[in-house]
Scaffold this motif. Structure first.
Motif, PDB file in Angstrom:
ATOM      1  N   LEU A  55       0.822  -1.199   0.000  1.00 49.85           N
ATOM      2  CA  LEU A  55       0.000   0.000   0.000  1.00 49.85           C
ATOM      3  C   LEU A  55       0.864   1.260   0.000  1.00 49.85           C
ATOM      4  O   LEU A  55       0.587   2.207  -0.744  1.00 49.85           O
TER       5      LEU A  55
ATOM      6  N   VAL B 297      -5.990   0.141  -5.574  1.00 50.89           N
ATOM      7  CA  VAL B 297      -5.820   0.754  -4.255  1.00 50.89           C
ATOM      8  C   VAL B 297      -6.939   0.351  -3.289  1.00 50.89           C
ATOM      9  O   VAL B 297      -6.669   0.092  -2.114  1.00 50.89           O
TER      10      VAL B 297
ATOM     11  N   LEU C 269      -6.360  -3.278  -2.095  1.00 53.04           N
ATOM     12  CA  LEU C 269      -5.213  -3.346  -1.207  1.00 53.04           C
ATOM     13  C   LEU C 269      -5.498  -2.676   0.136  1.00 53.04           C
ATOM     14  O   LEU C 269      -5.113  -3.187   1.191  1.00 53.04           O
ATOM     15  N   ALA C 270      -6.200  -1.567   0.125  1.00 51.03           N
ATOM     16  CA  ALA C 270      -6.586  -0.898   1.367  1.00 51.03           C
ATOM     17  C   ALA C 270      -7.461  -1.820   2.216  1.00 51.03           C
ATOM     18  O   ALA C 270      -7.331  -1.861   3.447  1.00 51.03           O
TER      19      ALA C 270
END
Length: 112
Positions: free
Chosen positions: A17, A94, A97-98
């Motif tokens: 991240l 993103v 992954l977050a």
């Protein structure tokens, strides 16, 4: 799953991240996650108690709620005279992954 492996998973997800967030020059969130990554690596190096895992988990997760939180982050950049928005290159995963970072941090907490 064993706590050490859970912490290693968090390290891996945080590392990914931080690398992804660094692609967006306007993003300041990487500082928080980089700090959490350093803390994670320190615990892996020195050892940890459940209390320390709980504190790390809380530190990671504290930016995920409320107005103006990391949940509101959108990796976009203005392009063209019409003001159309486009995703920053390399940031298409993103959100996924977050979510992995959040779930990894949550897994470190004791469910009682």
């Amino acid at each position: 799953m064993e706590r050490h492996q859970q912490l290693k998973d968090l390290e891996d997800h945080l590392d990914q991240l931080v690398a992804m967030l660094s692609l967006d020059p306007m993003c300041g969130w990487w500082k928080h996650f980089e700090s959490c990554l350093c803390a994670t690596r320190e615990l892996l190096r020195l050892g940890f108690s459940q209390q320390q895992l709980n504190e790390l988990s809380g530190s990671v997760m504290c930016v995920y709620g409320g107005s103006g939180s990391f949940n509101d982050y959108a990796p976009v950049t203005r392009v063209g005279p019409d003001g159309a928005l486009e995703l920053v290159a390399g940031m298409d995963a993103v959100d996924r992954l977050a979510g992995k970072v959040y779930r990894s941090a949550l897994a470190l907490r004791v469910v009682g």
